[in-house]
Enzyme design. Structure first.
Site, PDB file in Angstrom:
ATOM      1  N   SER A  70     -13.011  24.407  15.151  1.00 19.44           N
ATOM      2  CA  SER A  70     -11.694  23.686  15.624  1.00 19.44           C
ATOM      3  C   SER A  70     -10.868  24.717  16.385  1.00 19.44           C
ATOM      4  O   SER A  70     -10.120  24.511  17.063  1.00 19.44           O
ATOM      5  CB  SER A  70     -10.926  23.328  14.287  1.00 19.44           C
ATOM      6  N   GLU A 121     -11.654  33.259   7.778  1.00 20.49           N
ATOM      7  CA  GLU A 121     -12.916  33.833   7.236  1.00 20.49           C
ATOM      8  C   GLU A 121     -13.815  32.581   7.279  1.00 20.49           C
ATOM      9  O   GLU A 121     -14.943  32.685   6.538  1.00 20.49           O
ATOM     10  CB  GLU A 121     -13.050  34.403   5.897  1.00 20.49           C
ATOM     11  N   GLU A 156      11.939  56.449  16.604  1.00 20.78           N
ATOM     12  CA  GLU A 156      12.643  57.326  17.439  1.00 20.78           C
ATOM     13  C   GLU A 156      14.007  57.949  16.370  1.00 20.78           C
ATOM     14  O   GLU A 156      13.760  59.211  16.637  1.00 20.78           O
ATOM     15  CB  GLU A 156      13.674  56.551  18.357  1.00 20.78           C
ATOM     16  N   CYS A 201      15.317  49.940  20.562  1.00 28.65           N
ATOM     17  CA  CYS A 201      16.037  48.934  20.374  1.00 28.65           C
ATOM     18  C   CYS A 201      17.520  49.166  20.531  1.00 28.65           C
ATOM     19  O   CYS A 201      18.040  50.453  20.407  1.00 28.65           O
ATOM     20  CB  CYS A 201      16.037  48.286  18.933  1.00 28.65           C
ATOM     21  N   LEU A 247     -11.142  36.134  -2.045  1.00 25.51           N
ATOM     22  CA  LEU A 247     -10.134  36.250  -0.952  1.00 25.51           C
ATOM     23  C   LEU A 247      -8.882  37.353  -1.191  1.00 25.51           C
ATOM     24  O   LEU A 247      -7.831  36.986  -0.664  1.00 25.51           O
ATOM     25  CB  LEU A 247      -9.385  34.875  -0.224  1.00 25.51           C
ATOM     26  N   ASP A 258     -18.629  28.756  -1.660  1.00 33.95           N
ATOM     27  CA  ASP A 258     -18.653  30.163  -1.962  1.00 33.95           C
ATOM     28  C   ASP A 258     -17.746  30.343  -3.192  1.00 33.95           C
ATOM     29  O   ASP A 258     -17.943  31.622  -3.673  1.00 33.95           O
ATOM     30  CB  ASP A 258     -18.072  31.163  -0.704  1.00 33.95           C
TER      31      ASP A 258
HETATM   32  N1  LIG Z   1     -21.492  34.170   6.687  1.00 35.71           N
HETATM   33  C1  LIG Z   1     -20.119  33.986   6.971  1.00 35.71           C
HETATM   34  O1  LIG Z   1     -19.302  34.685   7.750  1.00 35.71           O
HETATM   35  C2  LIG Z   1     -19.525  32.500   6.186  1.00 35.71           C
HETATM   36  C3  LIG Z   1     -18.157  32.452   6.261  1.00 35.71           C
HETATM   37  C4  LIG Z   1     -17.580  31.259   5.833  1.00 35.71           C
HETATM   38  C5  LIG Z   1     -18.507  30.499   5.431  1.00 35.71           C
HETATM   39  N2  LIG Z   1     -19.785  30.469   5.386  1.00 35.71           N
HETATM   40  C6  LIG Z   1     -20.552  29.272   4.875  1.00 35.71           C
HETATM   41  O2  LIG Z   1     -20.344  28.251   5.834  1.00 35.71           O
HETATM   42  C7  LIG Z   1     -20.462  27.255   4.862  1.00 35.71           C
HETATM   43  C8  LIG Z   1     -19.196  26.159   4.902  1.00 35.71           C
HETATM   44  O3  LIG Z   1     -18.879  25.863   6.205  1.00 35.71           O
HETATM   45  P1  LIG Z   1     -18.090  24.483   6.635  1.00 35.71           P
HETATM   46  O4  LIG Z   1     -18.157  24.320   8.135  1.00 35.71           O
HETATM   47  O5  LIG Z   1     -18.641  23.259   5.791  1.00 35.71           O
HETATM   48  O6  LIG Z   1     -16.875  24.714   6.065  1.00 35.71           O
HETATM   49  P2  LIG Z   1     -15.113  25.255   6.442  1.00 35.71           P
HETATM   50  O7  LIG Z   1     -15.311  25.227   7.959  1.00 35.71           O
HETATM   51  O8  LIG Z   1     -14.892  26.259   5.634  1.00 35.71           O
HETATM   52  O9  LIG Z   1     -14.529  23.735   6.283  1.00 35.71           O
HETATM   53  C9  LIG Z   1     -14.546  22.609   6.624  1.00 35.71           C
HETATM   54  C10 LIG Z   1     -13.761  21.710   6.321  1.00 35.71           C
HETATM   55  O10 LIG Z   1     -12.389  22.061   6.252  1.00 35.71           O
HETATM   56  C11 LIG Z   1     -11.506  20.863   6.463  1.00 35.71           C
HETATM   57  N3  LIG Z   1     -10.320  20.947   7.538  1.00 35.71           N
HETATM   58  C12 LIG Z   1      -9.214  20.609   7.539  1.00 35.71           C
HETATM   59  N4  LIG Z   1      -8.500  20.706   8.496  1.00 35.71           N
HETATM   60  C13 LIG Z   1      -9.417  21.095   9.446  1.00 35.71           C
HETATM   61  C14 LIG Z   1      -9.202  21.641  10.962  1.00 35.71           C
HETATM   62  N5  LIG Z   1      -8.298  21.495  11.516  1.00 35.71           N
HETATM   63  N6  LIG Z   1     -10.508  21.951  11.470  1.00 35.71           N
HETATM   64  C15 LIG Z   1     -11.648  21.983  10.838  1.00 35.71           C
HETATM   65  N7  LIG Z   1     -11.852  21.616   9.257  1.00 35.71           N
HETATM   66  C16 LIG Z   1     -10.657  21.317   8.646  1.00 35.71           C
HETATM   67  C17 LIG Z   1     -12.225  19.713   6.474  1.00 35.71           C
HETATM   68  O11 LIG Z   1     -12.245  19.137   5.353  1.00 35.71           O
HETATM   69  P3  LIG Z   1     -11.319  18.217   4.875  1.00 35.71           P
HETATM   70  O12 LIG Z   1     -11.207  16.995   5.887  1.00 35.71           O
HETATM   71  O13 LIG Z   1     -11.759  17.455   3.377  1.00 35.71           O
HETATM   72  O14 LIG Z   1     -10.100  19.022   4.772  1.00 35.71           O
HETATM   73  C18 LIG Z   1     -13.521  20.439   7.095  1.00 35.71           C
HETATM   74  O15 LIG Z   1     -14.704  19.634   6.515  1.00 35.71           O
HETATM   75  C19 LIG Z   1     -20.852  27.409   3.610  1.00 35.71           C
HETATM   76  O16 LIG Z   1     -22.321  27.439   3.648  1.00 35.71           O
HETATM   77  C20 LIG Z   1     -20.360  28.874   3.462  1.00 35.71           C
HETATM   78  O17 LIG Z   1     -21.422  29.800   2.697  1.00 35.71           O
HETATM   79  C21 LIG Z   1     -20.302  31.567   5.755  1.00 35.71           C
END
Ligand SMILES: NC(=O)c1ccc[n+]([C@@H]2O[C@H](COP(=O)([O-])OP(=O)(O)OC[C@H]3O[C@@H](n4cnc5c(N)ncnc54)[C@H](OP(=O)(O)O)[C@@H]3O)[C@@H](O)[C@H]2O)c1
Length: 377
Positions: A314, A306, A65, A88, A217, A213
């Protein structure tokens, strides 16, 4: 209130102007304004023309504004101000807009949407009315509220607006059975993601993605913002030689660890320049909520997640996702061991799935890009 076609076009122009501030104004909202000479009471004729425009260009700069009033000079007197957000009425980084509107001699103010910020919240409109200005509200309100949705969420909940992004095959896989995900989507799709990165406040990934990966980022090429990079890593497993850690001194990195994370690993990450943020709660869901609250308290407005699938699971389970950006590549990966986009428990019945209001569909480099608002259940 009855608005005519001229009113509608003027407000649409103000909305267009507001969008120019994307990525530059946060944590403030994007706002646009136009000033026209005359009003409907003048009989509509050629006197109703836009004489000045303004928008909130960047955080700390003049409000829309004030910018429009400055551009209009004496032409504002007796005119109409169209503004996408309630003006505001408090002294912030800049003086109150209501005072500037009154001083400029504006006769009518048309507002698209109210400002939920506690210091304003209707008082801006009251002040203008008390000064004898004709105030009308609600013109293009849905568009204006959508434009400021991240700001509104932060004010209402103290948490950032969460955009979940993933790239998947036609059969919903985000990685192959050997956990490779580079590259599922086209170069054009990835360029869209880099532009998104360049306007958000932070990018979040789970440790699974960071390990699989080794991502950087960062936004390439850089844009208006340089997002904080965040890894959810309860046990501080992020390797010191990872690209995230080795660049932590140039581009901020926050590693969110649990109470039981080994202290030596945490101090190693801190010594490398990362911020180690420890949440004492043992429940991963509560830790996730605490992190979002922490980011909100730092006034981070837009958070991009991502992945990967475990973290997305989650977030969806807790109703934390506001917007979904999905890139679907026309290929079939297959395989039981290949991860699907969203893990977790999922819903039992299709009717329980949170619907997504699709806002845009594009075909970048042959992919299908679907962007929409997630309606939490
Ligand atoms: N194409 C795509 O867009 C894309 C994007 C991303 C990933 N990817 C692929 O996905 C795969 C990885 O996926 P992912 O499921 O294993 O890994 P993720 O979702 O990136 O990570 C999971 C981990 O994060 C930690 N974490 C901490 N707090 C959490 C919470 N509140 N909820 C969930 N996780 C939590 C846990 O490990 P801790 O308990 O040890 O902390 C959990 O095991 C890879 O192959 C990657 O290349 C693909």
């Amino acid at each position: 209130m009855a608005f005519d076609a001229f009113d509608s076009a003027a407000m649409q122009r103000a909305l267009e102007l507001a969008r120019r501030g994307e990525g530059l104004v946060e944590p403030n909202p994007m706002v646009g304004a136009v000033i026209t000479a005359g009003g409907p009471g003048d009989g509509g004729g050629p006197s109703r023309t836009i004489v000045a425009e303004g928008w909130h260009e960047r955080f700390g700069a003049a409000h829309a504004e004030a910018a429009a009033i400055a551009a209009a000079g004496g032409l504002a007197r007796g005119g109409t101000l169209y503004v996408t957000l309630e003006p505001c009425c408090h002294q912030g980084k800049t003086p109150p807009c209501t005072a500037a509107i009154v001083a400029a001699g504006i006769r009518r103010v048309v507002v698209a949407a109210g400002d939920p910020f506690p210091a304003v919240d209707g008082r801006g409109l009251d002040e203008l009315r008390a000064a004898g200005i004709l105030v009308e509200t609600g013109l293009h309100e849905p568009e204006a509220s959508r434009l400021t949705a991240p700001f509104r969420k932060l004010v209402a909940t103290g948490k950032p607006w969460l955009i979940a992004k993933w790239a998947m095959s036609l059969d919903g896989r985000v990685a192959t059975r050997s956990r490779e995900s580079r590259w599922i989507s086209s170069e054009e799709s990835r360029a869209i993601v880099h532009r998104l990165r360049a306007r958000v406040d932070a990018i979040l990934v789970g440790i699974g993605t960071a390990l699989a990966d080794d991502p950087l980022l960062t936004a390439r090429p850089p844009g208006p913002r340089s997002p904080l990079r965040i890894v959810l890593d309860n046990r501080a497993r992020l390797p010191p030689e990872s690209r995230l850690v080795t660049t932590a001194r140039e581009t901020p990195l926050l590693v969110a660890v649990g109470a039981d994370a080994p202290p030596d690993r945490c101090s190693g990450l801190a010594a490398a320049g990362a911020e180690v943020w420890q949440c004492p709660d043992l429940d991963p869901g509560v830790r996730l909520e605490s992190l979002l609250e922490e980011l909100g308290s730092r006034r981070l407005t837009n958070l991009l997640c991502e992945g990967g699938p475990t973290l997305l699971g989650s977030l969806f389970e807790r109703g934390c996702v506001d917007e979904a950006w999905t890139f679907i590549a026309p290929k079939v990966i297959g395989g039981e061991a290949a991860a699907a986009a969203v893990a977790g428990r999922g819903v039992a019945a299709p009717a329980d799935a949170p619907p997504v209001d699709v806002e845009r569909v594009e075909r970048p480099g042959g992919d299908v890009f679907v962007r929409g608002l997630v309606r939490s259940r």
